[in-house]
Enzyme design. Sequence first.
Site, short mmCIF file in Angstrom:
data_model
loop_
_atom_site.label_atom_id
_atom_site.label_comp_id
_atom_site.label_asym_id
_atom_site.label_seq_id
_atom_site.Cartn_x
_atom_site.Cartn_y
_atom_site.Cartn_z
CB CYS A 147 -0.86 0.02 1.25
SG CYS A 147 -1.78 -1.51 1.46
NE ARG A 195 4.19 1.92 -1.68
CZ ARG A 195 5.40 1.37 -1.66
NH1 ARG A 195 6.30 1.77 -2.52
NH2 ARG A 195 5.70 0.44 -0.79
CD1 TRP A 200 -2.43 -4.24 -5.08
CD2 TRP A 200 -1.82 -5.68 -3.49
NE1 TRP A 200 -2.23 -5.46 -5.68
CE2 TRP A 200 -1.86 -6.37 -4.73
CE3 TRP A 200 -1.47 -6.40 -2.35
CZ2 TRP A 200 -1.55 -7.73 -4.85
CZ3 TRP A 200 -1.18 -7.75 -2.47
CH2 TRP A 200 -1.22 -8.39 -3.71
CG ASN A 230 3.14 -0.98 2.63
OD1 ASN A 230 2.50 -1.91 2.15
ND2 ASN A 230 4.34 -0.64 2.21
N GLY A 231 1.89 -3.40 4.81
CA GLY A 231 2.56 -4.63 5.25
C GLY A 231 1.55 -5.60 5.81
CD GLU A 290 10.57 -6.76 -19.21
OE1 GLU A 290 10.52 -7.73 -18.44
OE2 GLU A 290 10.11 -5.65 -18.89
CE LYS A 314 6.73 -4.53 -18.49
NZ LYS A 314 7.99 -4.77 -17.84
CD GLU A 337 3.90 -5.73 -15.80
OE1 GLU A 337 3.72 -5.80 -14.59
OE2 GLU A 337 4.99 -5.41 -16.30
CG HIS A 358 10.72 -29.55 -28.46
ND1 HIS A 358 11.15 -30.82 -28.75
CD2 HIS A 358 11.61 -28.71 -29.06
CE1 HIS A 358 12.28 -30.76 -29.46
NE2 HIS A 358 12.57 -29.48 -29.66
CE LYS A 393 7.65 0.79 -10.56
NZ LYS A 393 7.82 0.31 -11.94
C1 AGP Z 1 7.51 -5.37 -13.99
O1 AGP Z 1 6.85 -4.78 -15.04
C2 AGP Z 1 6.69 -5.81 -12.88
N1 AGP Z 1 5.77 -4.86 -12.44
C3 AGP Z 1 7.40 -6.62 -11.81
O2 AGP Z 1 7.63 -7.86 -12.39
C4 AGP Z 1 8.72 -6.10 -11.20
O3 AGP Z 1 9.72 -6.10 -12.16
C5 AGP Z 1 9.10 -7.00 -10.01
O4 AGP Z 1 8.12 -6.91 -9.04
C6 AGP Z 1 10.46 -6.67 -9.43
O5 AGP Z 1 10.51 -5.38 -8.89
P1 AGP Z 1 11.88 -4.73 -8.42
O6 AGP Z 1 12.72 -4.55 -9.62
O7 AGP Z 1 11.48 -3.44 -7.77
O8 AGP Z 1 12.51 -5.70 -7.45
#
Ligand code: AGP
Length: 611
Positions: A2, A32, A79, A105-106, A483, A487, A490, A506, A606
């Site tokens: 959060c 967040r 969150w 947060n946590g 990657e 993208k 997500e 395969h 994030k």
């Molecule tokens: C990336 O687009 C994601 N949102 C996620 O996979 C991110 O890269 C991952 O949580 C790692 O975050 P960090 O680099 O802050 O450790």
Amino acid sequence: MCGIIGITSIRGNFREPIGKVIRRCLERLEYRGYDSVGIAVIRGNRIEVRKGKGKIAEVSVRLNFDSVDGETAIGHTRWATHGKPSDENAHPHTDCTGNIAVVHNGIISNFLELKEELMRKGHVFRSETDTEVVAHLIEEYLKMGYKPFDAFKAALSRIQGAYALVVAIAQEPNRLYFARNTSPLIIGIGHGANFVASDIPAFLEFTNTVIVLRDGEYGYIEPGKVYVEKDGVPVNIEERIRLISWTPEMASKEGYPHFMLKEIHEQPIAIASTLAGIDEREFNEVVNAILNSRRVFILGAGTSYHAGLVGDYLFTSMLGLDVHTFISSEYRKYLNAVNDGDIAIAISQSGETIDTLVAVRALKERGVKVVAISNVIDSAIPRESNYTIYTRAGPEIGVAATKTFTTQLVVLTVLALKLGLALGKITSNEYRGMIDLLKKTPDLVQSVMTNLEGRVKALSIYISKRQSAYYLGRGIGVPLSMEGALKLKEVAYIHAEAYPAGESKHGPIALVEEGYPVVFSILDDDNVDALLGNVMEMKARDAYTIGLVPEKYVGKFRDLLNVTLEMPNIDYRVAPIVYVVPMQLLAYYTAVARGYDPDRPRNLAKTVTVE
Ligand code: AGP
């Protein structure tokens, strides 16, 4: 995961109601979490709480946050972990009297025992959250005659788990209490106001003078004072005050419709800044540490893991090092295998991802030296590592990592080149040539965006109507494809998978039918002919083939591709920095075409700070 914020100011400091100020701060933390939002403002000798389910833009208007005035306030964007998103579960949470308000947060792991204990004592709970116990615990200690700070400390001594907390107590209208254990918390020192928040952009509009709190620290802020303690002993914070070079503009959209698009477009400058910020002494220390190690372990989560795989490819194929790369949360597999002869490179843009942090701690316990690569100064992973190299991407607000990925690649490539030179694997001429090429990547990225953005946007309309896609490559093109697929998945919610192109026969190719999108990353390496065969196989099954192709091979692939995205002829070792950009744009425009907000993908935050 959060976002929390607390502000305490002298009267008239902001020339606008504090509710409006805190709403703006929350907007910059919304990446967040965005299930619900709330604020609590101390007014006179009571606390006014306004909170509800939904995004900031909607809830803040419905509950008129902007009209609430006062000098001291806390805020939260959520969150959900404990308790579904709802008005009741939205923070801040208060005690029975309504005079204590808490944002958190946590996860408080022992909240159920505490809740039962407090309910037996007559406390009435109004939410399903773990957080509410904190307000009632403080209330309980105040009732026992403790002074507010002592009551706060007594409450902290009872809770277990990961937390960043900010607490307002009505009887102390010019003070906010805070505590950090694992979840990030940063103090902002302003003029006439002090701040405490989960991340720097929250208060960047008001100050760039910060102190990053460490685990186990707690204390309070007043408009002209910051007090920090650990284990009952005052902490000398003067030497930990840092001036951050980030500007408020960096943390705002500056005319772009979304942070993700802005951050994609910021890549030329982020790459150039990271290259310009290379500290030779820092890199040489890391190079020596790697040279003196038996094996290299690379770890990260999500995008950072993909950057690690690119690094793995360079370190293994170019340098012949013994490298093992893994997803941070899978670190246990390696614990019996590592020892003090090994080194680990922990990659995390936020520097706070709990999976990576926990893995770093476990590796260090076994004597492994750790190098952190991070974008956030003084964050937990750099602090706990033996060496740190910072990327200089500026704040990344969009949930999807974009500019932090390309800058991580820059750091890993420079590291590989320096190691190559030291090991005699590349000549000094080759080294200089590659560094010069890296210096050209900001321009190359810019020209790829200029030339291809319109075409990628048009392509996104086709992709937006599909349910699934493959991303295929070979060699260093594999992590690049991973990657690209992450993208799309997500932000556009389209099932996307990456495979080594050779592996597609395969199993994965069974899914391919007419119109199935397959994105090929074709680099200027010795995989070109094999990839040509893979494209043919897909074409023979009527797949919709999309290729990122170096200019010099365009002719070779043209008849086999439905869409050719022409890329510069560039050494394959540097190519991922440039090639990922059209993939980021494709994910962004596809999300927009499907009507989604790419900055706030569902179910994601994030920074993941719970395991
Ligand atoms: C990336 O687009 C994601 N949102 C996620 O996979 C991110 O890269 C991952 O949580 C790692 O975050 P960090 O680099 O802050 O450790």
